[in-house]
Design a protein around this motif. Structure first.
Motif, mmCIF file in Angstrom:
data_model
loop_
_atom_site.group_PDB
_atom_site.id
_atom_site.type_symbol
_atom_site.label_atom_id
_atom_site.label_comp_id
_atom_site.label_asym_id
_atom_site.label_seq_id
_atom_site.Cartn_x
_atom_site.Cartn_y
_atom_site.Cartn_z
ATOM 1 N N ALA A 65 -3.981 10.743 3.803
ATOM 2 C CA ALA A 65 -3.109 11.423 2.659
ATOM 3 C C ALA A 65 -4.138 11.599 1.401
ATOM 4 N N ASP A 66 -3.595 12.023 0.237
ATOM 5 C CA ASP A 66 -4.657 12.382 -0.655
ATOM 6 C C ASP A 66 -5.036 11.165 -1.279
ATOM 7 N N TRP A 67 -4.233 10.179 -1.571
ATOM 8 C CA TRP A 67 -4.665 8.840 -2.132
ATOM 9 C C TRP A 67 -4.183 7.437 -1.728
ATOM 10 N N LEU A 68 -4.835 6.457 -1.662
ATOM 11 C CA LEU A 68 -4.440 5.221 -1.226
ATOM 12 C C LEU A 68 -4.177 4.103 -2.324
ATOM 13 N N VAL A 69 -3.110 3.826 -2.900
ATOM 14 C CA VAL A 69 -2.820 3.002 -3.718
ATOM 15 C C VAL A 69 -2.381 1.617 -3.462
ATOM 16 N N THR A 70 -3.406 0.520 -3.665
ATOM 17 C CA THR A 70 -3.111 -0.701 -3.180
ATOM 18 C C THR A 70 -2.806 -1.784 -4.233
ATOM 19 N N THR B 52 0.840 -1.495 0.094
ATOM 20 C CA THR B 52 0.128 0.097 0.185
ATOM 21 C C THR B 52 0.779 1.300 -0.185
ATOM 22 N N PHE B 53 0.499 2.192 -0.895
ATOM 23 C CA PHE B 53 1.301 3.536 -0.994
ATOM 24 C C PHE B 53 0.331 4.635 -0.516
ATOM 25 N N ARG B 54 0.517 5.430 0.222
ATOM 26 C CA ARG B 54 -0.068 6.632 0.646
ATOM 27 C C ARG B 54 0.609 7.770 -0.100
ATOM 28 N N VAL B 55 -0.070 8.416 -1.161
ATOM 29 C CA VAL B 55 0.396 9.473 -2.035
ATOM 30 C C VAL B 55 -0.095 10.788 -1.770
#
Length: 290
Positions: free
Chosen positions: A277-282, A233-236
């Protein structure tokens, strides 16, 4: 009034010379304002490019100065001379390399965003027209680092990588396209100081640094790994190219393509808004135990 008589026709009043002159003046004034704005826009772009180039040059001159001073100390001081010469040579080499690699042209993020938005819109229109599922899958590929696969059904079989762009085989119908992030990941691999790892935790850190440090696609990216495996998971925060939930957005495409290539297995992508954050990329993939 008799049948032969008719009512007088009122003719529209002709514009006076004063009104025509006033409108001409307004038109000229608007044209002058547009010209000034265009000139100011060109000036700002030029100043931005000059500022970026100056930043690179200051770094280069600093390295050259540091290398020269260190070499001078090495010539004057006997103790540690080899170390000083080595450090000085490194500084001089770094300065020359930075000067040589200083870019001469910079493309504004707004331009790149508009191009990527048009690409995402076209992909989405094709997917909707073909009635494809909303799943987004990135597949490792021998031709490119990764390919984008949009299946027709949520229950799909993996397609043959040579079947694209339109896959018609039963069970794997859909679109198989070149991933936007494939070339980005190839460039990242070539310029990385260390080889890209297949360990998910370290890989997530490497990809996040690539997004922020190398490509400057976001202000910050925080990573999180599922202890059981099969998820990153990346919090962008602060995306440079707008909303990252667009189909095959360069930022998410780079992360997914990199993960699929490094792990050598299909990776599914999911993007949602996040309150931390702004976006959660999974990113998810099947592990050996699945």
């Amino acid at each position: 009034m008799t049948a032969n008589e008719s009512e007088p026709i009122e003719m529209p009043a002709e514009k006076t010379d004063d009104e025509s002159a006033e409108r001409d003046d307004e038109t000229l004034e608007l044209a002058a304002q547009v010209e000034l704005l265009e000139e100011e826009n060109r000036r700002l772009r030029t100043e931005y490019a000059r500022a970026k180039q100056s930043k690179y040059r200051r770094t280069a001159y600093g390295l050259l100065a540091l290398g020269g001073v260190t070499m001078l100390f090495g010539a004057l001081v006997a103790d540690g001379r080899e170390v000083l010469f080595a450090l000085g040579g490194t500084g001089l080499f770094g300065g020359v390399l930075t000067l040589y690699l200083t870019p001469t042209r910079f493309v504004a993020a707004a331009v790149t965003e508009r191009v990527s938005t048009a690409l995402s819109t076209n992909y989405r229109a094709l997917a909707e027209e073909l009635g494809l599922a909303e799943q987004v899958v990135y597949l490792p590929s021998e031709r490119r680092s990764a390919q984008l696969y949009l299946p027709q059904s949520p229950d799909y079989d993996l397609p043959e990588l040579d079947d694209g762009p339109v896959v018609t085989a039963a069970g794997s119908r859909g679109l198989l396209l070149e991933a936007t992030g494939a070339l980005l990941f190839e460039e990242f691999e070539q310029s990385a100081s260390e080889s890209v790892t297949a360990r998910p935790g370290t890989l997530a850190t490497q990809l996040a640094e690539g997004v922020v440090e190398q490509f400057e696609l976001a202000d910050a990216v925080d990573t999180d790994r599922d202890p059981g495996g099969g998820r990153l998971t990346f919090r962008v925060s602060g995306s440079a190219l707008g909303a990252v939930d667009r189909l095959d957005h360069p930022l998410t495409s780079f992360l997914a393509a990199g993960c699929a290539t490094a792990l050598d297995r299909p990776v599914t992508l999911d993007v949602t808004e996040d309150n931390r954050a702004d976006w959660l990329v999974t990113l998810r993939w099947e592990t050996e135990s699945d």
